[in-house]
Design a protein around this motif. Structure first.
Motif, mmCIF file in Angstrom:
data_model
loop_
_atom_site.group_PDB
_atom_site.id
_atom_site.type_symbol
_atom_site.label_atom_id
_atom_site.label_comp_id
_atom_site.label_asym_id
_atom_site.label_seq_id
_atom_site.Cartn_x
_atom_site.Cartn_y
_atom_site.Cartn_z
ATOM 1 N N VAL A 80 -13.518 -6.001 12.359
ATOM 2 C CA VAL A 80 -14.099 -4.643 12.704
ATOM 3 C C VAL A 80 -15.600 -4.889 12.854
ATOM 4 N N THR A 81 -15.979 -5.395 11.707
ATOM 5 C CA THR A 81 -17.541 -5.647 11.631
ATOM 6 C C THR A 81 -18.119 -6.604 12.625
ATOM 7 N N GLU A 82 -17.319 -7.681 13.206
ATOM 8 C CA GLU A 82 -17.871 -8.514 14.093
ATOM 9 C C GLU A 82 -17.574 -7.830 15.315
ATOM 10 N N GLY A 83 -16.758 -6.867 15.697
ATOM 11 C CA GLY A 83 -16.566 -6.417 16.919
ATOM 12 C C GLY A 83 -15.355 -7.015 17.440
ATOM 13 N N ARG A 84 -14.580 -7.726 16.978
ATOM 14 C CA ARG A 84 -13.569 -8.494 17.504
ATOM 15 C C ARG A 84 -12.485 -7.508 17.511
ATOM 16 N N LEU A 85 -12.067 -6.485 16.751
ATOM 17 C CA LEU A 85 -11.183 -5.708 16.823
ATOM 18 C C LEU A 85 -11.744 -4.326 16.468
ATOM 19 N N VAL A 86 -10.921 -3.233 16.585
ATOM 20 C CA VAL A 86 -11.253 -1.845 16.397
ATOM 21 C C VAL A 86 -10.007 -1.351 15.640
ATOM 22 N N ALA A 87 -10.523 -0.523 14.626
ATOM 23 C CA ALA A 87 -9.412 0.112 13.838
ATOM 24 C C ALA A 87 -9.598 1.661 13.843
ATOM 25 N N HIS A 88 -8.674 2.425 13.850
ATOM 26 C CA HIS A 88 -8.402 3.846 13.827
ATOM 27 C C HIS A 88 -7.666 4.400 12.794
ATOM 28 N N ARG A 89 -8.123 5.393 12.069
ATOM 29 C CA ARG A 89 -7.151 6.007 11.012
ATOM 30 C C ARG A 89 -6.097 6.982 11.878
ATOM 31 N N ILE A 90 -4.937 7.007 11.554
ATOM 32 C CA ILE A 90 -3.805 7.916 12.192
ATOM 33 C C ILE A 90 -3.817 9.114 11.311
ATOM 34 N N GLU A 91 -3.408 10.166 12.007
ATOM 35 C CA GLU A 91 -3.169 11.482 11.193
ATOM 36 C C GLU A 91 -1.540 11.369 10.610
ATOM 37 N N ALA A 92 -1.569 10.627 9.503
ATOM 38 C CA ALA A 92 -0.319 10.383 8.919
ATOM 39 C C ALA A 92 -0.494 9.905 7.517
ATOM 40 N N PRO A 93 -0.733 10.682 6.654
ATOM 41 C CA PRO A 93 -1.147 10.486 5.227
ATOM 42 C C PRO A 93 -0.199 9.551 4.628
ATOM 43 N N GLU A 94 0.949 9.518 4.738
ATOM 44 C CA GLU A 94 2.001 8.987 4.222
ATOM 45 C C GLU A 94 2.053 7.347 4.738
ATOM 46 N N LEU A 95 1.502 7.166 5.861
ATOM 47 C CA LEU A 95 1.597 5.845 6.361
ATOM 48 C C LEU A 95 0.272 4.921 5.446
ATOM 49 N N VAL A 96 0.855 4.345 4.474
ATOM 50 C CA VAL A 96 0.180 3.480 3.572
ATOM 51 C C VAL A 96 1.128 2.229 3.074
ATOM 52 N N ARG A 97 0.252 1.327 2.481
ATOM 53 C CA ARG A 97 1.236 0.022 1.955
ATOM 54 C C ARG A 97 0.743 -0.044 0.435
ATOM 55 N N PRO A 98 1.715 0.189 -0.364
ATOM 56 C CA PRO A 98 1.759 0.119 -1.840
ATOM 57 C C PRO A 98 1.629 -1.435 -2.222
ATOM 58 N N VAL A 99 0.746 -1.758 -3.279
ATOM 59 C CA VAL A 99 0.785 -3.103 -3.380
ATOM 60 C C VAL A 99 0.827 -3.024 -5.230
ATOM 61 N N GLY A 100 1.661 -3.716 -5.722
ATOM 62 C CA GLY A 100 1.954 -3.815 -7.184
ATOM 63 C C GLY A 100 1.886 -5.252 -7.812
ATOM 64 N N ILE A 101 1.901 -5.348 -9.121
ATOM 65 C CA ILE A 101 1.635 -6.510 -9.912
ATOM 66 C C ILE A 101 3.097 -6.751 -10.659
ATOM 67 N N VAL A 102 3.900 -7.631 -10.405
ATOM 68 C CA VAL A 102 4.942 -8.103 -10.995
ATOM 69 C C VAL A 102 4.996 -9.075 -12.230
ATOM 70 N N GLN A 103 5.673 -8.630 -13.493
ATOM 71 C CA GLN A 103 5.334 -9.619 -14.297
ATOM 72 C C GLN A 103 6.782 -9.550 -14.931
ATOM 73 N N ARG A 104 7.263 -10.638 -15.630
ATOM 74 C CA ARG A 104 8.307 -10.838 -16.328
ATOM 75 C C ARG A 104 8.754 -10.019 -17.407
ATOM 76 N N ARG A 105 10.031 -9.425 -17.460
ATOM 77 C CA ARG A 105 10.352 -8.377 -18.543
ATOM 78 C C ARG A 105 10.411 -9.234 -19.994
ATOM 79 N N ARG A 106 10.377 -8.676 -21.039
ATOM 80 C CA ARG A 106 10.588 -9.234 -22.351
ATOM 81 C C ARG A 106 9.767 -10.460 -22.583
ATOM 82 N N THR A 107 8.650 -10.495 -21.785
ATOM 83 C CA THR A 107 7.612 -11.824 -22.052
ATOM 84 C C THR A 107 6.190 -11.167 -22.454
ATOM 85 N N THR A 108 5.719 -11.744 -23.299
ATOM 86 C CA THR A 108 4.713 -11.459 -23.836
ATOM 87 C C THR A 108 3.245 -12.470 -23.303
ATOM 88 N N LEU A 109 2.578 -11.606 -22.592
ATOM 89 C CA LEU A 109 1.447 -12.728 -21.894
ATOM 90 C C LEU A 109 0.481 -13.032 -22.851
#
Length: 295
Positions: free
Chosen positions: A249-278
């Motif tokens: 978008v900064t380079e002008g190669r693409l355009v990005a517009h927000r959409i009137e849909a607050p629920e339109l999101v992507r959740p990102v998480g961290i996965v870790q093994r259970r019962r394992t001490t880091l």
């Protein structure tokens, strides 16, 4: 028994490659091959089947790998804990990430963390979503960065951030000229989307289905970079996380517009093994990520 040699073998076995195992340990491929041969001579069995590509463990090699992985893990934790008593953070953390987290972003996070902790190292590898789960479950990675994360019997999910999705298109597309974009504007548009088996594609399909809207998927890829390249040549429109298209978008190669849909999101998480001490280093990096979810 040399713990360093066991670590080289573990890394070769996990990556199915002598060269990649050597690179992880900062040694030459020749040196890694010599270590492998030494271990096999010492125990009197062949550990890796070299007639196949990628390399595969022999039955004896599987037993040796399981034992060496446990020994190396315990040794690394012990060393890290001893060093932490001296006020130092040393050792490494292995991170598996999906490609769309951002090569630049993760490189910056890794460099900043290593600058704060000169004796610590972050080994970062990018892979497809299902491989991230496999890497963490199989102890090939301490942490995994994944979108639409799902907990399993072996893995727990730590929420990291919520990414806003935006409409992305070529600057000459008719939607690029709109000041505001409604969900209804997306109906019957030609889309460049993700492969059907990916979680983000399933989430987008559900979003349109729940609103009774039709869309025509003309191209589908398994990664965001290919989708962006298709958009640059005017192949259609797409819905992508806003942070993944900032450069274009900064380079002008693409355009990005927000959409009137607050629920339109992507959740990102961290996965870790259970019962394992880091290890202290892995735990510190996890905390570092949680304190820097991004904007």
């Amino acid at each position: 028994m040399n713990s360093g040699h066991l670590k080289v073998f573990r890394d070769i076995a996990q990556t199915h490659s002598v060269s990649r195992g050597a690179a992880i340990n900062g040694i030459s491929q020749s040196a890694a091959s010599q270590i492998l041969k030494h271990l096999e001579n010492d125990i009197g069995v062949v550990l890796l089947d070299r007639s196949t590509r990628p390399l595969k463990l022999t039955p004896a090699g599987r037993l040796y790998f399981d034992a060496s992985r446990d020994i190396v893990r315990r040794y690394e934790v012990m060393r890290a804990e001893i060093d932490s008593l001296k006020g130092e953070l040393v050792g490494s953390v292995r991170v598996a990430s999906i490609y769309s987290i951002g090569l630049y972003e993760m490189r910056r996070i890794r460099e900043d963390f290593e600058e704060e902790h000169p004796q610590a190292r972050v080994h970062l590898e990018y892979m497809h979503p299902e491989k991230v789960y496999e890497a963490v479950s199989g102890d090939q990675a301490d942490l995994g960065l994944i979108s639409y994360p799902t907990a399993t019997k072996k893995l727990k999910v730590i929420p990291w951030r919520i990414e806003k999705m935006v409409l992305v298109c070529h600057p000459r597309h008719r939607l690029a000229r709109k000041r505001t974009v409604e969900v209804s504007d997306l109906a019957d548009q030609e889309f460049v989307s993700f492969d059907p088996d990916l979680s983000i594609r399933k989430a987008m399909d559900r979003f349109f289905r729940e609103r009774g809207l039709l869309r025509k998927v003309v191209l589908a890829f398994d990664n965001i970079q290919m989708i962006k390249e298709a958009l640059v040549i005017g192949s259609g429109i797409s819905l992508l996380p806003e942070r993944t298209v900032r450069q274009e978008v900064t380079e002008g190669r693409l355009v990005a517009h927000r959409i009137e849909a607050p629920e339109l999101v992507r959740p990102v998480g961290i996965v870790q093994r259970r019962r394992t001490t880091l290890s202290p280093t892995a735990a510190a990096f996890l905390q570092y990520l949680q304190e820097r979810p991004g904007d």
